[in-house]
Design a protein around this motif. Structure first.
Motif, short mmCIF file in Angstrom:
data_model
loop_
_atom_site.label_atom_id
_atom_site.label_comp_id
_atom_site.label_asym_id
_atom_site.label_seq_id
_atom_site.Cartn_x
_atom_site.Cartn_y
_atom_site.Cartn_z
N GLU A 319 0.82 -1.22 0.00
CA GLU A 319 0.00 0.00 0.00
C GLU A 319 0.85 1.26 0.00
N VAL A 320 2.03 1.22 0.64
CA VAL A 320 2.87 2.41 0.78
C VAL A 320 4.30 2.08 0.39
N LEU A 321 4.87 2.93 -0.45
CA LEU A 321 6.29 2.85 -0.81
C LEU A 321 6.97 4.13 -0.36
N GLU A 322 8.01 3.99 0.44
CA GLU A 322 8.77 5.14 0.92
C GLU A 322 10.17 5.08 0.35
N VAL A 323 10.60 6.20 -0.26
CA VAL A 323 11.87 6.22 -0.97
C VAL A 323 12.70 7.41 -0.49
N ALA A 324 13.94 7.17 -0.17
CA ALA A 324 14.86 8.27 0.10
C ALA A 324 15.23 8.93 -1.22
N ARG A 325 15.29 10.25 -1.24
CA ARG A 325 15.57 10.94 -2.50
C ARG A 325 16.91 10.50 -3.09
N ARG A 326 17.86 10.13 -2.24
CA ARG A 326 19.15 9.67 -2.73
C ARG A 326 19.03 8.39 -3.53
N ALA A 327 17.93 7.62 -3.32
CA ALA A 327 17.74 6.35 -4.02
C ALA A 327 17.14 6.53 -5.40
N ILE A 328 16.62 7.71 -5.71
CA ILE A 328 15.95 7.92 -7.00
C ILE A 328 16.89 7.64 -8.16
N LYS A 329 18.15 8.02 -8.00
CA LYS A 329 19.13 7.83 -9.07
C LYS A 329 19.25 6.36 -9.48
N LEU A 330 18.97 5.46 -8.55
CA LEU A 330 19.17 4.03 -8.81
C LEU A 330 17.95 3.35 -9.41
N LEU A 331 16.80 4.01 -9.38
CA LEU A 331 15.54 3.35 -9.76
C LEU A 331 15.21 3.59 -11.22
N SER A 332 14.77 2.52 -11.87
CA SER A 332 14.33 2.58 -13.26
C SER A 332 12.81 2.42 -13.32
N LEU A 333 12.17 3.20 -14.19
CA LEU A 333 10.71 3.12 -14.37
C LEU A 333 10.32 2.28 -15.57
N GLU A 334 11.23 1.46 -16.03
CA GLU A 334 10.91 0.54 -17.13
C GLU A 334 9.76 -0.38 -16.71
N GLU A 335 8.76 -0.51 -17.58
CA GLU A 335 7.56 -1.33 -17.34
C GLU A 335 6.64 -0.73 -16.27
N TRP A 336 6.95 0.48 -15.80
CA TRP A 336 6.10 1.09 -14.76
C TRP A 336 4.69 1.38 -15.30
N SER A 337 4.60 1.66 -16.60
CA SER A 337 3.30 1.96 -17.20
C SER A 337 2.34 0.78 -17.13
N ASP A 338 2.86 -0.43 -16.92
CA ASP A 338 2.01 -1.63 -16.84
C ASP A 338 1.45 -1.86 -15.44
N ARG A 339 1.89 -1.07 -14.48
CA ARG A 339 1.42 -1.29 -13.11
C ARG A 339 0.08 -0.59 -12.90
N HIS A 340 -0.86 -1.32 -12.24
CA HIS A 340 -2.20 -0.79 -12.02
C HIS A 340 -2.61 -0.81 -10.55
N ALA A 341 -1.95 -1.61 -9.71
CA ALA A 341 -2.33 -1.70 -8.30
C ALA A 341 -2.13 -0.34 -7.63
N PRO A 342 -3.11 0.16 -6.89
CA PRO A 342 -2.98 1.48 -6.25
C PRO A 342 -1.84 1.51 -5.24
N LEU A 343 -1.18 2.66 -5.16
CA LEU A 343 0.01 2.76 -4.31
C LEU A 343 0.19 4.21 -3.87
N ARG A 344 0.51 4.38 -2.59
CA ARG A 344 0.91 5.68 -2.06
C ARG A 344 2.44 5.71 -2.00
N VAL A 345 3.01 6.80 -2.46
CA VAL A 345 4.47 6.93 -2.50
C VAL A 345 4.88 8.14 -1.68
N ARG A 346 5.90 7.95 -0.83
CA ARG A 346 6.48 9.04 -0.06
C ARG A 346 7.95 9.17 -0.44
#
Length: 462
Positions: A319-346
């Motif tokens: 339900e909740v994903l929490e990410v440190a801003r320093r970790a953004i550089k490491l994350l890829s959004l490949e295939e992210w458009s296929d995700r449909h499950a609702p999610l809160r992001v901090r």
């Protein structure tokens, strides 16, 4: 000042930093001479440890009926040896509820024998090295101790004895558990709610820690090769996973709700390998509602090396994903458009006074936020929080960059910006917010006078 009630004046006097100041206050009047001995909280930053210790005993240990001192924070000034003795605790420690020895003191002599005088102690923070517990001696019995943080080295056999003798302990954090021989070491406690263990990375010993703790809910283990949760340890709700932990057995019986992935992974492949013991057990993932990513580019240097969609795929109930801003550089959004499950992001962004906050967010990070929101509607709410130390001047409070504000304008109702929030020091570890309600409910640990009152939920991500 003469118009203030005694209780308020005692609280003001409790904010002084030196026993010399107490002496000066005692000379004001007969009333003040009486009130300085009723001080309940004292934070001592010593420039002359021996003189200040004598002052402490003189002011707080002279009464035959006992001292009113409930909380003592002590930091000896830096010296060649940086060593202090706690022998004076026998005179003033019998009514202490909280004791903190600061980081300026590098070694505490006579700790185990001196601390035995503090039979009412509830909260203990020692940010210094301790003298070893003699092999033939048992640890002091502290029947009321609930929260304990020890920075210095404690061998695993001493740890076993501590847990056996401190039967009311709720939270335990040890930053240097010394293990010299391979084997499985059983740790038992009928009261422990949260446990933080860290061993010395320089000692490469293949060992296991087995936990028999029915009430354990939160477990952080760093540099422990293998952790085994015995069948009785079935109430674990939060685990912080570091790259040094090779395996965690017994998760299928747990009630795991939160998982924190730390920053000690050597590569994205290493991260996948360490997650495998958890991800492969579907029963241990079904209850996970929150995932915290504290990955750091310093240890995972390859940009976009972690596929966020693939990482989240096994967590069906997330339900909740929490990410440190320093970790953004490491994350890829490949295939992210296929995700449909609702999610809160901090996304939380620690702030340093040495960095211009307007330039703290670079273009890649802003692009990631746009992609996160624009390529899929699964993110129902994105929260962006800036954190700053509690001593940052008001005029230097951080502001959300204009580029991030544009994202909020483009997705109204789905983006919430928190421009500033204080990040207070962690006194009782990352899990204090989970147990503070129970501690605060006790008469002696009200929010106004408990030494850990400043700990906030945001500090778990620091």
């Amino acid at each position: 000042m003469d118009g203030l009630p005694d209780e308020l004046l005692v609280r003001i006097l409790s904010l002084l930093f030196s026993s010399r100041h107490l002496y000066s206050c005692s000379l004001v009047s007969k009333r003040w001479a009486h009130l300085v001995r009723l001080v309940t909280h004292f934070s001592l930053e010593s420039t002359s440890a021996a003189a200040e210790e004598q002052g402490l005993v003189r002011w707080f240990g002279s009464s035959n009926t006992g001292t009113n001192l409930r909380s003592l924070s002590f930091s000896a000034a830096p010296s060649p040896k940086r060593c202090c003795s706690l022998g004076w605790l026998e005179g003033i420690g019998k009514n202490l509820h909280s004791l903190s020895i600061g980081s300026y003191t590098r070694f505490v002599d006579g700790f185990w024998s001196s601390i035995a005088a503090c039979q009412k102690l509830r909260c203990l923070h020692i940010d210094a090295m301790l003298d070893p517990l003699p092999a033939e001696a048992a640890p002091p019995i502290l029947p009321n101790l609930r929260l304990c943080f020890l920075e210095g080295g404690v061998d695993v056999f001493t740890l076993q004895q501590l847990l056996a003798h401190w039967k009311s302990l709720v939270h335990l954090k040890l930053n240097n558990v010394v293990v010299k021989s391979p084997g499985t070491y059983l740790l038992e406690s009928q009261s422990l709610d949260s446990l933080f263990l860290r061993t010395r990375k320089s000692v490469h010993v293949n060992f296991s820690i087995a936990l028999d703790m029915p009430k354990l809910r939160c477990m952080f283990c760093n540099a422990v090769p293998r952790v085994e949760l015995l069948p009785s340890t079935c109430n674990v709700e939060w685990i912080k996973l570091h790259g040094d932990v090779r395996d965690i057995q017994g998760l299928r019986l747990s009630k795991l709700k939160m998982l924190t992935i730390g920053s000690t992974f050597a590569s994205s492949a290493h991260l996948t390998q360490r997650l495998e013991p958890i991800v492969s057990r579907k029963s241990s993932l079904g209850g996970i509602r929150e995932l915290h990513l504290l990955l750091s580019p310093a240890v995972l240097p390859h940009p976009r090396s972690v596929n966020l969609a693939a990482l989240l795929e096994p967590f069906h109930g997330l339900e909740v994903l929490e990410v440190a801003r320093r970790a953004i550089k490491l994350l890829s959004l490949e295939e992210w458009s296929d995700r449909h499950a609702p999610l809160r992001v901090r996304i939380f962004s620690p702030y340093s006074t040495e960095v211009d906050v307007e330039s703290a967010w670079n273009s890649d990070e802003v692009e990631f936020v746009w992609g996160l929101m624009g390529s899929s509607s699964c993110v129902t709410l994105l929260e962006i929080q800036s954190l700053a130390g509690c001593r940052v001047p008001e005029e230097r409070r951080p502001r959300i960059p204009g580029a991030i504000q544009e994202v909020a304008d483009a997705f109204p109702g789905r983006v919430k910006l928190h421009p500033f929030r204080y990040q207070v020091p962690r006194m009782c570890g990352q899990l204090w917010h989970l147990i503070k309600a129970g501690v605060y409910s006790e008469a002696l640990h009200t929010e106004s006078d408990h030494p850990c009152k400043c700990v906030d939920v945001v500090t778990m991500c620091a």
